[in-house]
Design an enzyme around this catalytic site. Structure first.
Site, PDB file in Angstrom:
ATOM      1  N   ASP A 130      48.180 -13.196  -2.871  1.00 59.68           N
ATOM      2  CA  ASP A 130      48.501 -13.312  -1.606  1.00 59.68           C
ATOM      3  C   ASP A 130      49.075 -14.456  -0.465  1.00 59.68           C
ATOM      4  OD1 ASP A 130      46.796 -14.706  -0.678  1.00 59.68           O
ATOM      5  OD2 ASP A 130      45.853 -13.901   1.119  1.00 59.68           O
ATOM      6  N   LYS A 144      50.391  -7.140  -3.672  1.00 54.60           N
ATOM      7  CA  LYS A 144      49.616  -7.423  -3.539  1.00 54.60           C
ATOM      8  C   LYS A 144      48.520  -6.221  -3.240  1.00 54.60           C
ATOM      9  CE  LYS A 144      46.240  -9.172  -0.395  1.00 54.60           C
ATOM     10  NZ  LYS A 144      45.621  -8.641   0.184  1.00 54.60           N
TER      11      LYS A 144
END
Length: 218
Positions: free
Chosen positions: A144, A126
């Site tokens: 996320d 991420k």
DNA sequence: ATCCCGAGGG
DNA sequence: CCCTCTGGAT
């Protein structure tokens, strides 16, 4: 009856268009263009808000403007600066390890590949995708918990429980449906939407701009 | 009480 | 596939 692939694709693009209206100008809340600063700020942003990250970065970067400086920092001093963010001990460890690795392996220059970035302490997919997209304009799709949940409800309708899902699968599926230049922006809008409307426990479906087409809307 | 723009480790 | 790390805002 099952939604056809073409229909789903059109729906996803329509939903994206709606999100663009909902959040007219989503820029990376962490506005750093300097790759080192963006990387550090993104690592710090785990389980915190961008607002709080932005409140500590001025002091942090004033004392430690680059990897070499941060690598030689005293852990205590860094902890004192980032304490308000929570998780300050593990984050400080990550930061110092990160700065050391940057300094040692990359001459202090933030690398531009997923493998090199995720090899750094405290940097996962991420974070790496955020840095690649916003600092280097290399398309990536940051996934996320919000993206997992929102796309889960929107696309798979599966219970969005993160532990059972596969972030890389989400990444691949979404990337296959949108042109690369939209990935970073789409991820950001999904995150904003997840925070504002599509909450984990109690999604506000009544006021959701996607409730017409969302298969999970209730 | 509950949640926050995650990642490392068991 | 869990768990933990942590303070602050709401």
């Amino acid at each position: 009856m099952r939604e056809s692939k073409q229909a789903r694709l059109e729906r996803m693009h329509a939903e994206y268009a709606i999100l663009c209206r909902e959040f007219p100008a989503p820029k990376c809340a962490l506005h750093f263009t300097n790759p080192f600063e963006l990387l550090v700020a993104t690592v710090l942003s785990a389980q915190t808000t961008d607002k709080r990250v932005n409140s500590v970065t001025p002091a942090l970067f004033a004392s430690y403007p680059n990897a070499a400086a941060l690598a030689n920092a005293r852990a205590e001093d860094v902890e004192d600066i980032i304490r308000p963010l929570g998780f300050f001990r593990s984050k400080t460890q990550h930061l110092l390890g990160l700065a050391n690795a940057l300094d040692r392996d990359f001459g202090g220059v933030v690398p531009r590949t997923m493998d090199e970035l995720t090899g750094l302490p405290g940097v996962g997919r991420k974070t790496a995708n955020v840095v690649l997209g916003n600092a280097f304009h290399i398309p990536g799709f940051p996934v996320d918990t919000h993206v997992m949940r929102v796309t889960g409800r929107l696309r798979w309708r599966s219970d969005w429980r993160i532990a059972k899902s596969d972030p890389v699968k989400v990444e691949r599926e979404i990337c296959a449906c949108f042109p690369p230049e939209e990935w970073t922006d789409l991820s950001h809008r999904l995150i904003l939407h997840g925070r504002a409307v599509c909450h984990a426990r109690t999604p506000d479906c009544a006021n959701c701009p996607l409730n017409e087409t969302c298969p999970s809307a209730g």
